[in-house]
Scaffold this motif. Sequence first.
Motif, PDB file in Angstrom:
ATOM      1  N   LYS A 246     -10.657  -6.590  -5.758  1.00  0.00           N
ATOM      2  CA  LYS A 246     -10.738  -5.496  -4.793  1.00  0.00           C
ATOM      3  C   LYS A 246      -9.374  -5.122  -4.216  1.00  0.00           C
ATOM      4  O   LYS A 246      -9.180  -3.991  -3.762  1.00  0.00           O
ATOM      5  CB  LYS A 246     -11.691  -5.873  -3.659  1.00  0.00           C
ATOM      6  CG  LYS A 246     -13.138  -6.063  -4.108  1.00  0.00           C
ATOM      7  CD  LYS A 246     -14.030  -6.397  -2.927  1.00  0.00           C
ATOM      8  CE  LYS A 246     -15.478  -6.573  -3.380  1.00  0.00           C
ATOM      9  NZ  LYS A 246     -16.377  -6.913  -2.249  1.00  0.00           N
ATOM     10  N   GLU A 247      -8.425  -6.072  -4.223  1.00  0.00           N
ATOM     11  CA  GLU A 247      -7.084  -5.758  -3.726  1.00  0.00           C
ATOM     12  C   GLU A 247      -6.436  -4.660  -4.552  1.00  0.00           C
ATOM     13  O   GLU A 247      -5.713  -3.803  -4.022  1.00  0.00           O
ATOM     14  CB  GLU A 247      -6.219  -7.020  -3.757  1.00  0.00           C
ATOM     15  CG  GLU A 247      -6.741  -8.157  -2.901  1.00  0.00           C
ATOM     16  CD  GLU A 247      -5.971  -9.437  -3.127  1.00  0.00           C
ATOM     17  OE1 GLU A 247      -5.261  -9.509  -4.163  1.00  0.00           O
ATOM     18  OE2 GLU A 247      -6.064 -10.350  -2.296  1.00  0.00           O
ATOM     19  N   VAL A 248      -6.682  -4.657  -5.867  1.00  0.00           N
ATOM     20  CA  VAL A 248      -6.109  -3.635  -6.754  1.00  0.00           C
ATOM     21  C   VAL A 248      -6.611  -2.254  -6.372  1.00  0.00           C
ATOM     22  O   VAL A 248      -5.834  -1.294  -6.230  1.00  0.00           O
ATOM     23  CB  VAL A 248      -6.458  -3.967  -8.216  1.00  0.00           C
ATOM     24  CG1 VAL A 248      -6.103  -2.800  -9.132  1.00  0.00           C
ATOM     25  CG2 VAL A 248      -5.739  -5.224  -8.658  1.00  0.00           C
ATOM     26  N   ILE A 249      -7.929  -2.118  -6.193  1.00  0.00           N
ATOM     27  CA  ILE A 249      -8.507  -0.821  -5.849  1.00  0.00           C
ATOM     28  C   ILE A 249      -7.993  -0.339  -4.504  1.00  0.00           C
ATOM     29  O   ILE A 249      -7.670   0.848  -4.327  1.00  0.00           O
ATOM     30  CB  ILE A 249     -10.046  -0.911  -5.853  1.00  0.00           C
ATOM     31  CG1 ILE A 249     -10.546  -1.391  -7.217  1.00  0.00           C
ATOM     32  CG2 ILE A 249     -10.661   0.432  -5.501  1.00  0.00           C
ATOM     33  CD1 ILE A 249     -10.171  -0.492  -8.357  1.00  0.00           C
ATOM     34  N   TYR A 250      -7.881  -1.250  -3.524  1.00  0.00           N
ATOM     35  CA  TYR A 250      -7.407  -0.844  -2.200  1.00  0.00           C
ATOM     36  C   TYR A 250      -5.975  -0.315  -2.264  1.00  0.00           C
ATOM     37  O   TYR A 250      -5.661   0.735  -1.693  1.00  0.00           O
ATOM     38  CB  TYR A 250      -7.490  -2.026  -1.234  1.00  0.00           C
ATOM     39  CG  TYR A 250      -6.747  -1.778   0.055  1.00  0.00           C
ATOM     40  CD1 TYR A 250      -7.273  -0.941   1.030  1.00  0.00           C
ATOM     41  CD2 TYR A 250      -5.498  -2.353   0.284  1.00  0.00           C
ATOM     42  CE1 TYR A 250      -6.582  -0.694   2.207  1.00  0.00           C
ATOM     43  CE2 TYR A 250      -4.794  -2.118   1.449  1.00  0.00           C
ATOM     44  CZ  TYR A 250      -5.342  -1.286   2.413  1.00  0.00           C
ATOM     45  OH  TYR A 250      -4.655  -1.025   3.563  1.00  0.00           O
ATOM     46  N   VAL A 251      -5.095  -1.050  -2.960  1.00  0.00           N
ATOM     47  CA  VAL A 251      -3.682  -0.635  -3.026  1.00  0.00           C
ATOM     48  C   VAL A 251      -3.552   0.721  -3.710  1.00  0.00           C
ATOM     49  O   VAL A 251      -2.851   1.621  -3.223  1.00  0.00           O
ATOM     50  CB  VAL A 251      -2.857  -1.711  -3.758  1.00  0.00           C
ATOM     51  CG1 VAL A 251      -1.463  -1.184  -4.089  1.00  0.00           C
ATOM     52  CG2 VAL A 251      -2.754  -2.964  -2.905  1.00  0.00           C
TER      53      VAL A 251
END
Length: 598
Positions: free
Chosen positions: A293-298
């Motif tokens: 989910k960190e990838v999508i947020y960034v």
Amino acid sequence: MALALVVTARKLRPYFLSHPIIVLTNSPLGRIMTHSEVSGRMIKWNVELGEYDIEYKPRVAIKAQALSDFLSEMIQPAAEERWRVFVDGASCLAGCGVGVVIISPSGEKIKLAVKIDSRVTNNEAEYEAVLAGIRATREIGAARIILYSDSQLITQQIKGAYEVKDDRMLKYLHLIKAQAEVFVDWSIEQIPREENGEADALAKMAASLSEDRTREVLFISLVVLAIEEEEMLPVPEDSWMVPLIKFIRNGELPEEKARAQKIKRQPPRFVLLNNVLYRRSFQGPLLKCLSGKEVIYVLREIHEGCCGEHLGGTSLARKAMLAGFWWPTLHHDSARVVRTCEGCQHHSNFQHSPATPMKPIWASCPFDQWGMDIVGPFPVAQAQKKFLLVAVDYFSKWVEAEALAKITEREVLKFLWKNIVCRFGVPRRLISDNGRIIVQALKARLQGKGKDWVEELPSVLWAYRTTPRASTQETPFSLVYGSEAILPVEIGQTSARVESYPINNEDSRAVELDLLEEKRDQAMIRMEAYRVRVMKSYNKKVRVRDLQIGDLVMKKVNPAGDVGKLEARWEGPYKIIRRVSSGSFYLEDAQGKLLRRP
């Protein structure tokens, strides 16, 4: 030893590249080469050795097999002696620090001073000291340890004699017991402060930032507390970072040989700092590794956040790396985020490239297929005429047109009867949308005289009928009547055909009509060759978009009046419910309402 290994690899490079290399050593060379805190020349050597398949193993004693068997049967090996670890923590106005003194069974000392950047209490500093001692001995590879601390509270709480009421102290206690499970045997004892002076001096030195310059003490700066590391978001087990982190920490490799070889060559590009994986970039700074989910947020924040400008896929990936982030599928994920962005879809540029290959209409004989279209409205002319009804034959390119005041069913049927059926017979097929050429000729002919377009219409039709077409290389007039029409310019400036024109030409006209079928056959051959050339040129520009029933699509906005620059170019989404032909569909909106036109 590291330098000796590097020099050997340079001299025997062909052998190192073609064979797996096993390095037998009793020193922790493998741990040092893959450790996250190495610096200087060790990093350079680590990167240089990363291209080889090197495995580090402990050196075993070289003895005869018989002696080895005898010793294993007759002599009971003594238990490994314990490592002694003296720990102490200090918290004062100057700062906070931890001191650790590790004494091996043979009497060798390892001194460690840890500077804590956060403000902690005395008890928290003592717990951090115990954790630092456990971690240091675990890195060394000790199996049995005994910890010594001068804090009665900490030692009794770890032993279980005292009850732990504070939540932070309880977190420290659970963390110590979890990390100490790797040891075969361990314990903690309380000693007087006088016997723990060396560790106390190291703790005070670390707290006051007075770093030892004699290289006898390993100095480390602790940015994040141990319990705060555990409170960080853990890396999911299915993350791509898990195998790398396990290898960098403990040297663990997956069972699959190909995957293990790949992971062994990657650590020189990665570093583990404070339980976070970073990647060394070619531009210099470390890039934080992300997953899940960190990838999508960034990507969402950079693309459409408060400072986002809806970049393209490549630019979005570059900006993510400039912000200090990296993961293996960065470019692919950036392109996917751009494709699925609703704002980018509503305001994207029009796609002028065709979506399907050309399927031209085949015309086998004259007047078999006609194309019809309603053009207008034009400026209101005499008798309130403002529309133009146009029909073009697909084979001969013969054109018929008539100006009308309004378009009704009766007017269209009257036009078809008078201009097509009564003159050329009943056509087999009528196709719409074929009035573009007439409109272009009218615009050039009128030159600003908008209301006189009806009077100019016969001249435009005559010019079109007597002009050779690119597809047939014949004029529509000659394909219909068998001979070329005499133009007005041949009367004003007498041509050779007019001067030699016979008075009685019925025989010549009969011959031309007999040869008309052959002329039409030749025109059909040329038209087919022209169709192939056009299809080949057209299909080079095709960008296939294979849409199926049930897909959600955007529809081009049909502007009504003045449209602002900030208005959306596309509207939707709409759902495809039926395919009409190649590239045409029936759509319905989110409420299930059918759009009127496909």
